[in-house]
Design an enzyme around this catalytic site. Structure first.
Site, PDB file in Angstrom:
ATOM      1  N   THR A  63       0.845  -1.278   0.195  1.00 31.77           N
ATOM      2  CA  THR A  63      -0.035   0.047  -0.043  1.00 31.77           C
ATOM      3  C   THR A  63       0.816   1.039  -0.169  1.00 31.77           C
ATOM      4  O   THR A  63       0.405   2.311  -0.738  1.00 31.77           O
ATOM      5  CB  THR A  63      -0.926  -0.050   1.350  1.00 31.77           C
ATOM      6  OG1 THR A  63      -1.665  -1.207   1.499  1.00 31.77           O
ATOM      7  CG2 THR A  63      -1.959   1.203   1.222  1.00 31.77           C
TER       8      THR A  63
ATOM      9  N   TYR B 123       6.982 -12.001   4.333  1.00 29.57           N
ATOM     10  CA  TYR B 123       5.832 -11.439   3.661  1.00 29.57           C
ATOM     11  C   TYR B 123       5.514 -12.415   2.548  1.00 29.57           C
ATOM     12  O   TYR B 123       6.115 -12.306   1.478  1.00 29.57           O
ATOM     13  CB  TYR B 123       6.017 -10.037   3.156  1.00 29.57           C
ATOM     14  CG  TYR B 123       4.963  -9.113   2.396  1.00 29.57           C
ATOM     15  CD1 TYR B 123       3.494  -9.803   2.422  1.00 29.57           C
ATOM     16  CD2 TYR B 123       5.065  -7.965   2.078  1.00 29.57           C
ATOM     17  CE1 TYR B 123       2.688  -8.953   1.925  1.00 29.57           C
ATOM     18  CE2 TYR B 123       4.029  -7.160   1.422  1.00 29.57           C
ATOM     19  CZ  TYR B 123       2.950  -7.699   1.627  1.00 29.57           C
ATOM     20  OH  TYR B 123       1.982  -6.938   0.710  1.00 29.57           O
TER      21      TYR B 123
ATOM     22  N   LYS C 166       3.254 -13.070   7.446  1.00 34.28           N
ATOM     23  CA  LYS C 166       1.940 -12.520   6.916  1.00 34.28           C
ATOM     24  C   LYS C 166       1.403 -13.311   5.662  1.00 34.28           C
ATOM     25  O   LYS C 166       1.994 -13.035   4.385  1.00 34.28           O
ATOM     26  CB  LYS C 166       2.435 -10.949   6.401  1.00 34.28           C
ATOM     27  CG  LYS C 166       1.251 -10.017   5.910  1.00 34.28           C
ATOM     28  CD  LYS C 166       1.926  -8.680   5.472  1.00 34.28           C
ATOM     29  CE  LYS C 166       0.998  -7.641   5.065  1.00 34.28           C
ATOM     30  NZ  LYS C 166       0.608  -7.959   3.452  1.00 34.28           N
TER      31      LYS C 166
END
Length: 297
Positions: A47, A135, A163
């Site tokens: 993001t 990630y 994640k």
């Protein structure tokens, strides 16, 4: 309690077309997260357009944020890069600058093998004692971590969390059980993909890494707190109010939506980095209605 726990809110990085951050707007974006009391700020995640910004600018952004936050909220910073030496340099800078944790995705152009990913993570873990989160984001990296690879990485010093993407079959409880059986005690398991917050947290996830939490943190934090406490009724009610926003995320991609939301909320006047185009103007009234629906929380 682990750094990777509860709501990790991922804000946009307001920047101009050349990738230079707007420091004033960045502070306006961060302030609602600090005031809401999110559990951590996920700086320079997807993001935050990390893949589109120079290493120098990413280091400058981290310095700006740490100066603004001054310890009020832990800061986890994304250090994914095409080259291992670049991720190592970002990890060293984050360590020296005072970040609280790291988030590392195996970014690549050439598809990576599991051994290449392991060596990439090992090189980063060797230069920093900051806690590191894996990630696992196959939609952007085109690499999916196998369970044996996650277990191997979890044995490295400092790697404390993963994640995860939302499970395709929707079996959050089953996936979390498999992960817990393979990973060390206390290893944090979190998810991203905002419409999956409710089921993943009710199924026992330790954390949620959220796009919308970086834009409208207060109502989303209430959802997270309710779900993590087992209050399914309250969490489900709040989640229903987010449904129009989830529809926009699915249709247009969350990064386009939250850049437009930041503009509507008066926090930042910036578009995503090209070649990503902004949310179509015709969708702005729909977005405004979705945001207004959350204003009562």
């Amino acid at each position: 309690m682990s750094l990777f726990h509860g709501l990790s809110a991922f804000p946009i990085t307001p920047a101009d077309a050349s990738g230079q951050v707007d420091a004033v707007a960045l502070c306006r974006v961060l302030d609602p997260l600090i005031e809401a009391g999110v559990d951590s700020i996920g700086l320079l995640g997807s993001t935050g357009s990390y893949a589109y910004l120079s290493l120098t600018e990413r280091q400058r952004i981290l310095d700006l944020v740490l100066h603004h936050v001054v310890g009020r909220v832990p800061v986890i910073v994304g250090i994914g890069a095409l080259r291992t030496d670049a991720s190592v340099a970002l990890a060293e800078h984050a360590r020296d600058a005072g970040a609280d944790g790291l988030l590392l995705a195996p970014v690549s152009y050439t598809p990576l093998t599991e051994e290449e990913v392991f060596q990439h993570f090992a090189a980063v873990a060797a230069v920093s004692d900051l806690p590191l989160c894996i990630y696992n984001n196959p939609s952007t990296t085109h690499f999916t971590f196998s369970l044996p690879l996650l277990a191997r990485l979890a044995a490295l010093p400092g790697i404390q969390a993963v994640k995860m993407p939302l499970p395709a079959d929707g079996d959050y409880a089953g996936e979390i059980a498999r992960l817990r059986a393979a990973l060390p005690d206390g290893f944090a398991i979190g998810y991203s993909g905002d419409w999956g917050a409710l089921p993943s947290l009710l199924a026992g996830g330790d954390a949620f890494f959220s796009v919308v939490g970086g834009t409208v943190p207060q109502p989303f934090l209430r959802l997270v707190r309710a779900a993590m406490s087992g209050d399914a009724a309250t969490a489900t009610r709040i989640d229903a109010d987010f449904a129009p926003l989830w529809d926009l995320f699915r249709a247009f991609g969350s990064i386009r939506v939250v850049h437009a939301a930041a503009r509507l909320l008066g926090r930042a006047d910036s578009d995503p980095q090209r070649p990503i185009l902004p949310l179509p103007e015709a969708e702005l009234p729909r977005l405004a209605e979705a945001l207004a629906r959350l204003s009562d929380h």
